[in-house]
Design a protein around this motif. Structure first.
Motif, PDB file in Angstrom:
ATOM      1  N   ARG A 238      -0.104  13.399  41.035  1.00 61.54           N
ATOM      2  CA  ARG A 238       0.487  14.455  43.187  1.00 61.54           C
ATOM      3  C   ARG A 238       0.086  12.550  44.449  1.00 61.54           C
ATOM      4  O   ARG A 238      -0.891  12.766  45.024  1.00 61.54           O
ATOM      5  CB  ARG A 238      -1.277  15.253  43.777  1.00 61.54           C
ATOM      6  N   LEU A 239       0.543  12.071  43.671  1.00 61.33           N
ATOM      7  CA  LEU A 239       0.561  11.176  44.683  1.00 61.33           C
ATOM      8  C   LEU A 239       0.995  11.445  46.200  1.00 61.33           C
ATOM      9  O   LEU A 239       2.437  11.961  46.250  1.00 61.33           O
ATOM     10  CB  LEU A 239       1.373   9.516  44.281  1.00 61.33           C
ATOM     11  N   LYS A 240       0.672  10.539  47.446  1.00 56.23           N
ATOM     12  CA  LYS A 240       1.117  11.031  48.068  1.00 56.23           C
ATOM     13  C   LYS A 240       2.112   9.294  48.738  1.00 56.23           C
ATOM     14  O   LYS A 240       0.966   8.836  49.091  1.00 56.23           O
ATOM     15  CB  LYS A 240       0.232  11.954  49.642  1.00 56.23           C
ATOM     16  N   MET A 241       3.392   9.402  48.809  1.00 54.48           N
ATOM     17  CA  MET A 241       3.774   8.228  49.272  1.00 54.48           C
ATOM     18  C   MET A 241       4.378   8.073  50.754  1.00 54.48           C
ATOM     19  O   MET A 241       5.223   9.184  50.822  1.00 54.48           O
ATOM     20  CB  MET A 241       4.822   7.569  48.644  1.00 54.48           C
TER      21      MET A 241
ATOM     22  N   VAL B  21       4.054  10.540  40.264  1.00 56.84           N
ATOM     23  CA  VAL B  21       4.061  10.610  41.049  1.00 56.84           C
ATOM     24  C   VAL B  21       4.099  12.031  41.428  1.00 56.84           C
ATOM     25  O   VAL B  21       2.780  12.877  41.528  1.00 56.84           O
ATOM     26  CB  VAL B  21       5.670  10.860  42.567  1.00 56.84           C
ATOM     27  N   ILE B  22       4.820  13.327  40.070  1.00 54.40           N
ATOM     28  CA  ILE B  22       4.099  14.254  40.136  1.00 54.40           C
ATOM     29  C   ILE B  22       2.898  15.030  38.898  1.00 54.40           C
ATOM     30  O   ILE B  22       1.797  15.107  39.798  1.00 54.40           O
ATOM     31  CB  ILE B  22       4.953  14.971  38.991  1.00 54.40           C
ATOM     32  N   SER B  23       2.780  14.222  38.155  1.00 56.31           N
ATOM     33  CA  SER B  23       0.910  14.086  37.827  1.00 56.31           C
ATOM     34  C   SER B  23       0.135  13.503  38.283  1.00 56.31           C
ATOM     35  O   SER B  23      -1.510  14.176  37.934  1.00 56.31           O
ATOM     36  CB  SER B  23       1.292  13.750  36.308  1.00 56.31           C
TER      37      SER B  23
ATOM     38  N   ASN C 101       8.940   8.560  39.774  1.00 53.59           N
ATOM     39  CA  ASN C 101       8.362   9.966  40.038  1.00 53.59           C
ATOM     40  C   ASN C 101       7.894  11.060  39.060  1.00 53.59           C
ATOM     41  O   ASN C 101       6.703  12.079  39.653  1.00 53.59           O
ATOM     42  CB  ASN C 101       9.851  10.850  40.178  1.00 53.59           C
ATOM     43  N   PRO C 102       7.367  10.916  37.555  1.00 51.91           N
ATOM     44  CA  PRO C 102       6.639  11.662  36.713  1.00 51.91           C
ATOM     45  C   PRO C 102       4.784  10.888  37.013  1.00 51.91           C
ATOM     46  O   PRO C 102       4.397  12.028  37.126  1.00 51.91           O
ATOM     47  CB  PRO C 102       7.069  10.719  35.576  1.00 51.91           C
TER      48      PRO C 102
ATOM     49  N   PRO D 248      10.851   0.764  38.636  1.00 55.91           N
ATOM     50  CA  PRO D 248      10.811   1.638  37.420  1.00 55.91           C
ATOM     51  C   PRO D 248      10.785   2.943  38.842  1.00 55.91           C
ATOM     52  O   PRO D 248      10.412   2.904  39.601  1.00 55.91           O
ATOM     53  CB  PRO D 248       9.282   1.633  36.853  1.00 55.91           C
ATOM     54  N   ARG D 249      11.069   3.919  38.000  1.00 52.83           N
ATOM     55  CA  ARG D 249      11.322   5.452  39.028  1.00 52.83           C
ATOM     56  C   ARG D 249       9.819   6.102  38.420  1.00 52.83           C
ATOM     57  O   ARG D 249       9.349   6.445  37.993  1.00 52.83           O
ATOM     58  CB  ARG D 249      12.014   5.840  38.647  1.00 52.83           C
TER      59      ARG D 249
END
Lengths: 332, 332
Positions: A268-271, A264-266, A261-262, A258-259
């Protein structure tokens, strides 16, 4: 005195097998002025070696076909024509898979005698411990009472991370692949909970149950579906230290997932990916701290020790079947 | 005097259409002591509004079905029973999609008259500019001569990021979806190169050609395959500011894409999501800097202006078809 080496014979396509290696007789080399002769004592096998078997540009050079394999090891000095190195003492660092080999000491570190078991210099005090230390503390930034999830928790790095997490006051949840490992993580290493992903019918839900306050830090050794399930349980501002992706190392191309990104944004994840070498200028301070924790009994590293130089390939291959609890080491 | 509103009538499943909205007549409200009456002047439509149409917990509440839509807007004070607000002056902030509405001024900011065009407060000096500023500077950490790639480069945030990147001395490459946008980015906004992803037969290769030194910073507004292609071209220690994922906003579940973990590790990538509100305590310093750059002519924001309150839904839907160059604004 006899000598032997294990040669890397061809690059694997997918899962490596014993056919990628060849045990070969060698002559015992002689040494010149300034050189020393080393005899392997303990050899570390680690998942990252799989990457070096591919012919791709990466952070360390690929293994050369036709040459000996190489990994972290502890060796004994058996001859010396260099005043800085005395016979009978030990060194650790990257060494060839050769029973006996010549060196001028470059890139090798002395083992202080009598402080810790020799094999610690491949474990808590070696690259394993340093990887756990920097990944968790620099990227994970653990704070008291936060929830830390560790995948590959029964592996060498995972086990060290889990214990440092406990020292830092985190609630620590481990993910591993057998009931025996799970029991060990909880009973022997004091993890707050542990999950056997191989038995889980709904890993997302199980992680949620084990982490009622959500996941603040994820130390990722495995990648793939296990990581997806953790990431769906992250809190806002979760830090994800991307240390390994053993579930993907034998893939011939990047698998799909699964992508995120949504999310990661909502959230505010830091990978962030990292490699222990990037922190080389801080190794000493970390080793002092790790040694202190080891002495205080706050951190220890289970070892899976395989006997016999010729078993190095099997020990390495066993990593991908989850055969090790803690550090996989070959005693020569 | 007449009044109208645009009501959110039902949650979309996939791509929203005009059926998710209803233009409705309203009475002109009266105001109490302490209140003001506002008339919309400019309304901003933005991709993130799509997220608010879903019934999921996120960083801002979902829109309520049956109530008016809401977004960033500039409004004129047409009646006032509050000494802090004088008739004829303008405010900006989050407002209902209602021609005329009551407020007590909470959460709204005064527009200093005569400094910049009214619509700037939805663009360079508003949430758009702030998003670009903090995402690029705080997460991207641009250094002179580094290569910055911006996806959705012709959108409002992308265009602002690209210009700040140039101010910071980066080589800036934009990715957008039409030849007209590409030409505009290069000729009018001085980007070093720009790529039309819709025409590209091999986006990975095209990015490589436009970024001969690799990608040091990636400002991601789109997600999906465009992002994959950028990420395959990243340098070690590349920073990825994850700002938007417009390619995924209409998906009913997360789509699949390559699991990039092995790249994240070997290249030590840092991927970080963010939301402009997280930097609220630094808005003022950013607005001062952005205003200075605007005055110096170093930063400007193309606007796509749609006329007519009743066209708000169409303007919003147009974002997902890439109809806008720069900021999409409705002039009421």
């Amino acid at each position: 005195m006899e000598n032997k080496s294990i040669i890397f014979t061809k690059r694997p396509n997918g899962i490596p097998t014993s056919k990628n290696f060849l045990l070969q007789n060698e002559t015992v080399p002689s040494i010149l002025d300034g050189e020393i002769l080393l005899e392997l004592v303990y050899v570390s096998v680690d998942p990252y070696l799989r990457g070096r078997m591919n012919d791709v540009k990466s952070y360390i050079p690929s293994f050369e076909v036709g040459k000996a394999m190489m990994s972290g090891a502890v060796a004994k000095i058996i001859k010396s024509k260099n005043d800085n190195f005395s016979v009978g003492s030990h060194l650790y660092g990257m060494l060839d898979w050769k029973l006996i080999q010549v060196s001028d000491g470059t890139g090798l570190f002395p083992v202080p005698e009598g402080i810790a078991p020799l094999s610690s210099y491949l474990g808590v005090l070696g690259v394993t411990g340093l990887t756990a230390y920097f990944g968790l503390l620099e990227i994970g930034q653990p704070k008291e009472n936060e929830t830390l999830v560790v995948s590959g928790a029964a592996g060498a790095v995972g086990l060290t991370v889990s214990q440092i997490g406990k020292i830092k006051g985190c609630r620590v949840i481990g993910i591993a692949g057998s009931d025996k490992k799970i029991e060990n993580l909880k009973k022997k290493f004091g993890l707050d909970d542990a999950i056997n992903y191989k038995k889980s019918k709904n890993l997302i839900k199980e992680i949620k149950e084990s982490c009622p306050n959500g996941v603040d830090i994820y130390f990722d050794n495995v990648g793939g579906e296990v990581s997806d399930a953790v990431i769906f349980n992250t809190n806002n501002f979760c830090r994800i230290a991307v240390c390994g992706a053993i579930s993907q190392y034998n893939d011939t191309k990047l698998s799909d997932g699964p992508r995120i990104n949504p999310l990661v944004i909502s959230k505010r994840l830091k990978m962030q990916g990292f490699i222990v070498f990037d922190y080389a200028n801080k190794y000493l301070e970390a080793q002092i701290q790790l040694g202190k924790w080891m002495k205080e009994g706050k951190i220890s590293l289970e070892e899976t020790v395989i006997e016999g130089f010729e078993n190095l390939p099997n020990a390495f291959l066993g990593l991908f079947e989850g055969k090790n609890m803690g550090k996989m080491i070959v005693k020569v």
